[in-house]
Motif scaffolding. Structure first.
Motif, PDB file in Angstrom:
ATOM      1  N   PRO A  20       0.849  -1.195   0.000  1.00 14.19           N
ATOM      2  CA  PRO A  20       0.000   0.000   0.000  1.00 14.19           C
ATOM      3  C   PRO A  20       0.885   1.245   0.000  1.00 14.19           C
ATOM      4  O   PRO A  20       1.993   1.204   0.555  1.00 14.19           O
ATOM      5  N   PRO A  21       0.430   2.323  -0.630  1.00 14.27           N
ATOM      6  CA  PRO A  21       1.284   3.501  -0.690  1.00 14.27           C
ATOM      7  C   PRO A  21       1.622   4.014   0.705  1.00 14.27           C
ATOM      8  O   PRO A  21       0.774   3.953   1.606  1.00 14.27           O
ATOM      9  N   PRO A  22       2.843   4.458   0.913  1.00 13.90           N
ATOM     10  CA  PRO A  22       3.188   4.983   2.230  1.00 13.90           C
ATOM     11  C   PRO A  22       2.405   6.264   2.471  1.00 13.90           C
ATOM     12  O   PRO A  22       2.303   7.088   1.574  1.00 13.90           O
ATOM     13  N   ASP A  23       1.766   6.404   3.645  1.00 13.73           N
ATOM     14  CA  ASP A  23       1.121   7.685   3.898  1.00 13.73           C
ATOM     15  C   ASP A  23       1.770   8.390   5.077  1.00 13.73           C
ATOM     16  O   ASP A  23       1.210   9.250   5.699  1.00 13.73           O
ATOM     17  N   SER A  24       3.011   7.997   5.355  1.00 14.17           N
ATOM     18  CA  SER A  24       3.761   8.734   6.356  1.00 14.17           C
ATOM     19  C   SER A  24       4.953   9.403   5.683  1.00 14.17           C
ATOM     20  O   SER A  24       5.496   8.884   4.731  1.00 14.17           O
ATOM     21  N   ARG A  54       1.911   5.701  12.374  1.00  9.95           N
ATOM     22  CA  ARG A  54       0.953   6.070  13.428  1.00  9.95           C
ATOM     23  C   ARG A  54       0.999   7.571  13.724  1.00  9.95           C
ATOM     24  O   ARG A  54      -0.033   8.215  13.899  1.00  9.95           O
ATOM     25  N   GLY A  55       2.204   8.099  13.787  1.00 12.01           N
ATOM     26  CA  GLY A  55       2.369   9.525  14.070  1.00 12.01           C
ATOM     27  C   GLY A  55       1.729  10.397  12.993  1.00 12.01           C
ATOM     28  O   GLY A  55       1.116  11.428  13.296  1.00 12.01           O
ATOM     29  N   SER A  56       1.853   9.959  11.738  1.00  6.97           N
ATOM     30  CA  SER A  56       1.243  10.723  10.642  1.00  6.97           C
ATOM     31  C   SER A  56      -0.277  10.669  10.731  1.00  6.97           C
ATOM     32  O   SER A  56      -0.958  11.671  10.488  1.00  6.97           O
ATOM     33  N   GLU A  57      -0.802   9.486  11.108  1.00  6.46           N
ATOM     34  CA  GLU A  57      -2.263   9.362  11.295  1.00  6.46           C
ATOM     35  C   GLU A  57      -2.726  10.273  12.425  1.00  6.46           C
ATOM     36  O   GLU A  57      -3.743  10.960  12.304  1.00  6.46           O
ATOM     37  N   LEU A  58      -1.970  10.276  13.521  1.00  9.26           N
ATOM     38  CA  LEU A  58      -2.346  11.111  14.658  1.00  9.26           C
ATOM     39  C   LEU A  58      -2.272  12.594  14.301  1.00  9.26           C
ATOM     40  O   LEU A  58      -3.110  13.388  14.733  1.00  9.26           O
ATOM     41  N   ASN A 232       3.778   8.854  21.196  1.00 13.27           N
ATOM     42  CA  ASN A 232       4.031   7.866  20.147  1.00 13.27           C
ATOM     43  C   ASN A 232       5.514   7.790  19.759  1.00 13.27           C
ATOM     44  O   ASN A 232       6.007   6.732  19.352  1.00 13.27           O
ATOM     45  N   VAL A 233       6.231   8.906  19.910  1.00 13.76           N
ATOM     46  CA  VAL A 233       7.651   8.876  19.531  1.00 13.76           C
ATOM     47  C   VAL A 233       8.425   7.897  20.427  1.00 13.76           C
ATOM     48  O   VAL A 233       9.386   7.248  19.983  1.00 13.76           O
TER      49      VAL A 233
END
Ligand code: AVJ
Length: 333
Positions: A20-24, A54-58, A232-233
């Motif tokens: 799946p394409p990276p979304d981060s 996860r960080g990008s989603e948040l 999350n970091v």
């Protein structure tokens, strides 16, 4: 030597099936940089490490929060004044984006500009960059899309274009400039002026100084999404560097310093403890904190003065009705 599968994975395939394409917009962890920050007298971690999957989603969740005004306000300002901006910039501009951020913002810009010639996103994260660039290229066939993998805080070479652009427009939305100290921001603006070249310009989003309560609320949201984003970091350091952070023993804190005009995001140790990162023991006292992010706020005049020192001439500043957020168009003469 990487095995066959991981080689394929690194170019986007597993067992011949596309990933799946990276979304981060992931920036790889650098263990020695992490350790240097965590063993310094004032412990720190770079905000560039927030954006794993996860960080990008948040972060996307943060942008939708009622309390977090910057993203939606900047978009509204750009939408409202896009036509005027396009007239000021003129036709056939090459848009040079510092950091491949949200596609939404550059689309909005390209939709307004008169016959944009080129789009050059510059980012350290090659994979994310390539994916964003590909999407834009197919939707804007008239625009020559050419991603550049580089650290934009250092001067870099602009690619040649098949069509010579009339002018360069450096684009730095999102108030990402706020992550940098004022001294670092000046240096970055100098790099931008050099990339824009005489006759070119800069379009930059800058969060404004305002009622401290409004700023504080934006980084201490009631649903705790910003806290989760901050913590999350540590989960990422555990997963990717085998660190031993117990997330239950840290809490999120975001403090606005009105004199400095900045939010300081911290992870506060709730007890005396020792964390191990890459076999190095890092002791933390109770209430000792790690600084994870600065988010600097400017007055309009303060930002214009800083930009002038970097070689820009302020041309136009737009704000929303509540004067929460500013979008500056500055020129290099
Ligand atoms: C992406 C750096 C502009 O400073 O407001 C949001 C990041 N951190 N909530 C900001 C962020 C916590 C954001 N920037």
């Amino acid at each position: 030597m990487p095995d066959h599968d991981s080689q394929l994975a690194s170019i986007g395939f597993v067992d011949g099936v596309p990933l799946p394409p990276p979304d981060s917009r992931d920036v790889a962890l650098d263990a020695s940089e992490v350790l240097a920050g965590l063993t310094a007298p004032q412990k720190r971690l770079s905000p560039k490490w927030f954006y794993d999957q996860r960080g990008s989603e948040l972060f996307d969740e943060i942008c939708k929060l009622a309390e977090y005004y910057p993203t939606r306000t900047e978009l509204a300002v750009m939408r409202k004044h896009g036509a005027e901006l396009a007239d000021l910039v003129g036709p056939r501009a090459a848009v040079i984006e510092f950091g491949a951020g949200s596609n939404t913002k550059v689309r909005l810009l390209l939709d307004h500009l008169i016959e944009p010639a080129a789009y050059v996103p510059v980012d350290v994260s090659g994979e994310y960059l390539a994916q964003q660039a590909e999407e834009l290229a197919s939707d804007y066939p008239g625009v020559h899309v050419q991603p550049v993998v580089a650290d934009f805080t250092q001067p870099f070479e602009l690619p040649e274009h098949p069509v010579t652009p009339e002018t360069n427009l450096v684009f730095f939305p999102g108030s990402t400039i706020g992550n940098f100290t004022r001294a670092q921001a000046l240096e970055l603006l100098e790099v931008m002026a050099a990339e824009a070249k005489p006759g070119g310009g800069l379009l930059i989003g800058v969060d404004l100084r305002k009622d401290p309560a409004v700023i504080s609320a934006a980084y201490n949201d009631s649903r705790g999404v910003t806290a989760e984003f901050n913590l999350n970091v540590l989960a990422r350091l555990n997963r990717e560097l085998g660190a031993t952070f117990d997330l239950e023993r840290f809490r999120h804190e975001a403090v606005y310093d009105e004199d400095q005009g900045r939010i300081e995001m911290r992870l506060v140790s709730t007890c005396a403890q020792t964390v191990t990162i890459a076999s190095v023991d890092v002791p933390l006292e109770q209430d000792e904190y790690i600084i994870t992010e600065y988010s600097h706020k400017y007055s309009i005049d303060e930002f214009r003065a800083l930009a002038r020192r970097a070689g820009f001439v302020p041309a136009r500043t737009w704000v929303d009705d509540d004067i929460l957020f500013s979008v500056h168009y500055l020129k290099v003469q």
